[in-house]
Design a protein around this motif. Structure first.
Motif, PDB file in Angstrom:
ATOM      1  N   LEU A   2       0.821  -1.198   0.000  1.00 32.61           N
ATOM      2  CA  LEU A   2       0.000   0.000   0.000  1.00 32.61           C
ATOM      3  C   LEU A   2       0.859   1.254   0.000  1.00 32.61           C
ATOM      4  CD1 LEU A   2      -2.733  -0.911   2.656  1.00 32.61           C
ATOM      5  CD2 LEU A   2      -2.887  -1.095   0.166  1.00 32.61           C
ATOM      6  N   ASN A   3       0.275   2.339  -0.500  1.00 32.71           N
ATOM      7  CA  ASN A   3       0.900   3.660  -0.451  1.00 32.71           C
ATOM      8  C   ASN A   3       0.134   4.538   0.528  1.00 32.71           C
ATOM      9  OD1 ASN A   3       2.740   2.945  -2.445  1.00 32.71           O
ATOM     10  ND2 ASN A   3       1.528   3.847  -4.092  1.00 32.71           N
ATOM     11  N   ALA A   4       0.844   5.206   1.427  1.00 30.22           N
ATOM     12  CA  ALA A   4       0.226   6.094   2.407  1.00 30.22           C
ATOM     13  C   ALA A   4       0.810   7.487   2.289  1.00 30.22           C
ATOM     14  CB  ALA A   4       0.434   5.565   3.822  1.00 30.22           C
ATOM     15  N   ALA A   5       0.047   8.483   2.745  1.00 29.35           N
ATOM     16  CA  ALA A   5       0.506   9.871   2.770  1.00 29.35           C
ATOM     17  C   ALA A   5       0.179  10.492   4.117  1.00 29.35           C
ATOM     18  CB  ALA A   5      -0.139  10.683   1.651  1.00 29.35           C
ATOM     19  N   LEU A   6       1.110  11.234   4.661  1.00 25.13           N
ATOM     20  CA  LEU A   6       0.902  11.981   5.900  1.00 25.13           C
ATOM     21  C   LEU A   6       0.350  13.363   5.581  1.00 25.13           C
ATOM     22  CD1 LEU A   6       4.182  11.196   7.874  1.00 25.13           C
ATOM     23  CD2 LEU A   6       1.867  10.722   8.691  1.00 25.13           C
ATOM     24  N   ALA A  33       4.339  10.178   0.439  1.00 26.20           N
ATOM     25  CA  ALA A  33       4.252  11.639   0.409  1.00 26.20           C
ATOM     26  C   ALA A  33       3.832  12.169   1.771  1.00 26.20           C
ATOM     27  CB  ALA A  33       3.245  12.095  -0.653  1.00 26.20           C
ATOM     28  N   ALA A  34       4.142  13.441   1.995  1.00 22.80           N
ATOM     29  CA  ALA A  34       3.698  14.149   3.191  1.00 22.80           C
ATOM     30  C   ALA A  34       3.371  15.576   2.800  1.00 22.80           C
ATOM     31  CB  ALA A  34       4.766  14.121   4.278  1.00 22.80           C
ATOM     32  N   CYS A  35       2.356  16.129   3.463  1.00 17.28           N
ATOM     33  CA  CYS A  35       1.931  17.493   3.159  1.00 17.28           C
ATOM     34  C   CYS A  35       1.850  18.299   4.448  1.00 17.28           C
ATOM     35  CB  CYS A  35       0.566  17.484   2.467  1.00 17.28           C
ATOM     36  SG  CYS A  35      -0.046  19.135   2.014  1.00 17.28           S
ATOM     37  N   GLU A  40       8.816  24.990   6.120  1.00 20.32           N
ATOM     38  CA  GLU A  40       9.903  24.823   7.088  1.00 20.32           C
ATOM     39  C   GLU A  40       9.741  23.562   7.925  1.00 20.32           C
ATOM     40  OE1 GLU A  40       6.887  27.716   8.956  1.00 20.32           O
ATOM     41  OE2 GLU A  40       7.759  27.293   6.975  1.00 20.32           O
ATOM     42  N   ALA A  41       8.519  23.001   7.970  1.00 19.49           N
ATOM     43  CA  ALA A  41       8.309  21.787   8.753  1.00 19.49           C
ATOM     44  C   ALA A  41       9.188  20.645   8.268  1.00 19.49           C
ATOM     45  CB  ALA A  41       6.840  21.367   8.689  1.00 19.49           C
ATOM     46  N   PHE A  42       9.477  20.627   6.977  1.00 17.54           N
ATOM     47  CA  PHE A  42      10.285  19.550   6.414  1.00 17.54           C
ATOM     48  C   PHE A  42      11.779  19.767   6.633  1.00 17.54           C
ATOM     49  CE2 PHE A  42       6.383  19.652   3.792  1.00 17.54           C
ATOM     50  CZ  PHE A  42       5.914  18.380   4.091  1.00 17.54           C
ATOM     51  N   THR A  60      12.585   9.261   1.552  1.00 20.74           N
ATOM     52  CA  THR A  60      12.244   8.642   0.275  1.00 20.74           C
ATOM     53  C   THR A  60      10.861   9.075  -0.187  1.00 20.74           C
ATOM     54  OG1 THR A  60      11.369   6.684   1.409  1.00 20.74           O
ATOM     55  CG2 THR A  60      13.693   6.631   0.745  1.00 20.74           C
ATOM     56  N   PHE A  61      10.168   9.899   0.618  1.00 20.19           N
ATOM     57  CA  PHE A  61       8.844  10.376   0.234  1.00 20.19           C
ATOM     58  C   PHE A  61       8.933  11.817  -0.258  1.00 20.19           C
ATOM     59  CE2 PHE A  61       9.363  11.191   4.768  1.00 20.19           C
ATOM     60  CZ  PHE A  61       8.960  12.513   4.892  1.00 20.19           C
TER      61      PHE A  61
END
Length: 334
Positions: A2-6, A33-35, A40-42, A60-61
């Motif tokens: 599965l693929n998940a995103a935050l 992925a993450a959003c 700046e959070a990243f 890797t996301f």
């Protein structure tokens, strides 16, 4: 796989991220992925009170600051919502309406009305919604649930739970200390032990609660959950800035006392046998809950263990506790 995103990349998201790293190696789910609206959070190191490995590694996301763009670009099997509590309902309903299964951080929402909207969106969409009541997945509490289920030590006689932390001032724009955004310690921290008590013992008949306001509202909380013949107490606090996070429990059974303190479970038999530490299996709670929800999304299991309707009931109990605290501890029927 599965693929998940935050959605949201603050402190708790980093704990979830560690789980995805483990589960990707297991071939179960990967974080693609993450959003976060804050670029700046990243680039920042998250501060949080959890005792968990949050070491930064090569990502890797892919990182996004626009949710719609992420959803349009990525192939995602489910979303993992880690935004501040006051945004849970808005974001969860939006994603359910778009057809995504949703794992959402606790608390489910700040009031029962918002919980009801989330449950309605789940039913309408036909996609699963699960709230990350993570204690249900930590090995230390899974062991306690097993003791309750198989009655290896007889029936429970009494129980107490505790959860303590320095004030959560690390949140974005200090949102934890804003009662209108976090619901105070009673909703953000104390909710864990109220939920696990319900998970173990069922619905209380009534609740009595006393609370003290320090930084926000309901910051130091003492609760008695009334069961027929079973006294259950819980305490939670955002108090001293010098206090490090800690959690504990003690459940007295007919044939033993099971105690969790200083990160270790100890069984004290009601006999001449020596106390011992049971062997606990599995990953940490964050990894376990993500693995469980992945199996729900994949259709391998149905979610009877941690349905969103149960998390909504925990919020209803919290509301009765607030009513009791406002009435100087007068018991409130559930």
């Amino acid at each position: 796989m599965l693929n998940a995103a935050l959605i949201g990349y603050g402190g708790i998201a980093r704990a979830h991220e560690n789980g995805y790293r483990i589960l990707e190696k297991e071939g179960k789910v990967r974080l693609v992925a993450a959003c976060d609206i804050r670029k700046e959070a990243f680039d920042s190191t998250a501060e949080i009170n959890l005792k968990t490995d949050m070491t930064e590694t090569d990502r890797t996301f892919r990182c996004y600051t626009d949710l719609d763009r992420m959803l349009e670009t990525e192939t995602i099997d489910f979303v993992d919502i880690c935004v501040p509590s006051y945004l849970h309902k808005e974001v969860a309903v939006r994603l359910l309406n778009r057809g995504y299964p949703v794992l959402c951080e606790k608390p489910m929402a700040l009031n029962s009305e918002d919980c009801a909207e989330m449950l309605a969106a789940e039913q309408k969409s036909g996609k699963p919604l699960m709230i990350a009541q993570v204690l249900r997945f930590f090995p230390e509490y899974e062991y306690l649930k097993t003791c309750m289920t198989d009655r290896r030590f007889g029936k429970p006689l009494a129980a107490s739970f505790g959860r303590y932390s320095n004030p959560a001032t690390w949140g974005w724009e200090n949102w934890f200390m804003d009662y209108g955004k976090s619901g105070g310690c009673i909703t953000d921290l104390h909710v864990h032990d109220i939920d696990i008590a319900r998970y173990l013992f069922g619905e209380p008949q009534s609740v009595s609660c006393r609370a003290v306001d320090t930084n926000s509202r309901y910051d130091i909380v003492q609760t008695v959950l009334e069961y027929d013949g079973l006294p259950v107490m819980a305490e939670g606090a955002w108090s001293s800035a010098q206090m490090k996070f800690s959690s504990c429990y003690r459940v007295d059974f007919e044939k033993a006392s099971v105690v969790f303190e200083n990160g270790k479970v100890t069984v004290y038999p009601d006999s001449d046998a020596k106390p011992y530490t049971p062997k606990l299996e599995g990953w940490d709670g964050y990894t376990n809950e993500i693995a469980f929800f992945s199996d729900v999304v994949s259709g391998k299991i149905t979610n009877e263990r941690n349905p969103a309707s149960s998390a909504a009931q925990t919020i209803r109990v919290i509301e009765r506790m607030k009513a009791s605290a406002d009435a100087a501890g007068k018991a409130q029927r559930i």
